[in-house]
Design a protein around this motif. Structure first.
Motif, PDB file in Angstrom:
ATOM      1  N   ASN A 153      16.051  -2.466  10.128  1.00  0.00           N
ATOM      2  CA  ASN A 153      16.265  -3.349  11.200  1.00  0.00           C
ATOM      3  C   ASN A 153      16.236  -4.930  10.528  1.00  0.00           C
ATOM      4  O   ASN A 153      16.509  -5.292  11.672  1.00  0.00           O
ATOM      5  N   LEU A 174      18.333  -7.462  13.337  1.00  0.00           N
ATOM      6  CA  LEU A 174      17.856  -8.668  14.186  1.00  0.00           C
ATOM      7  C   LEU A 174      18.593  -9.436  13.868  1.00  0.00           C
ATOM      8  O   LEU A 174      18.787 -10.790  14.783  1.00  0.00           O
ATOM      9  N   TRP A 203      12.193 -10.055  20.680  1.00  0.00           N
ATOM     10  CA  TRP A 203      12.620  -9.007  19.966  1.00  0.00           C
ATOM     11  C   TRP A 203      10.997  -8.251  19.137  1.00  0.00           C
ATOM     12  O   TRP A 203      10.372  -7.087  19.971  1.00  0.00           O
TER      13      TRP A 203
END
Length: 99
Positions: free
Chosen positions: A32, A36, A75
């Protein structure tokens, strides 16, 4: 008979299972984070660097910094909202099991 002794301790099996689950969680977190960073690089570079050259100008640096900050904020908001939703749904599922 010696094999029986290896399988009779459920605690060590649980510990091994937990270790594997922790490793999977760690690998997911890393994936992840990489996703990102890749998205930030892709989106912010396309937005802020209109004429690529050997160095960044002051306005490009400022734009990249602001873009990265906004992307990270978004985010984090999406992540917190998603986690809260999953937790609520899992609690609702747990409560509905008695019916």
């Amino acid at each position: 008979m010696s094999d029986f002794g290896n399988y009779s301790s459920g605690g060590s099996m649980e510990a091994k299972k937990q270790q594997v689950m922790d490793q999977v969680r760690s690998e997911l977190a890393l994936a992840n984070a990489q996703e990102l960073i890749n998205k930030i690089n892709e989106k912010c570079f396309a937005r802020c660097v209109t004429k690529p050259s050997t160095s960044l100008g002051g306005s490009e640096q400022t734009c990249l910094s602001n873009c990265m900050d906004r992307y990270m904020e978004a985010w984090n908001i999406v992540s917190r909202t998603y986690i809260n939703r999953v937790q609520r749904e899992s609690q609702n599922m747990g409560g509905a099991g008695g019916f």
